[in-house]
Design a protein around this motif. Sequence first.
Motif: not given
Length: 136
Positions: A45-50, A89-90
């Motif tokens: 789960h990337d903070r920017d790209t989902g 996220p992250g």
Amino acid sequence: MGPIDYLVIELAPVTEELPTRIGETLARMIASGMVRILDLLLVHHDRDTGLSVREYEDVGATLPAELGGSLAEILALEDLDNLAPAIEPGRSAAILVWEYVCARQLIDAAAASDAQLVAQGRIPLRAIVSSLSCDE
């Protein structure tokens, strides 16, 4: 077919591979006939790209050979979108869908007795713990 459930296992920080201990445990559960894995994904789960998703085949050697050939790959993108909020996220997570093979015998016995499974559910662990602590 037995009851089917899913699990989202958030991995330790900075971990993006399925830990060996989890893979070995899954292998033992499969070998014992307890479960059959229907889908297994590793997601980040990337903070920017989902979410970024890796299928079982893309994970390779980090997973036990017992999983090979048994996956039905039933999770859709919409399912992943619904599960994403559960993953911080992250962080990365393993998402599993499995059948409780051990319950097939009871379901078959019910059918042979002109009975049928009409409902099933899952009681969250927190509710059980809370209920047990209230009884003390």
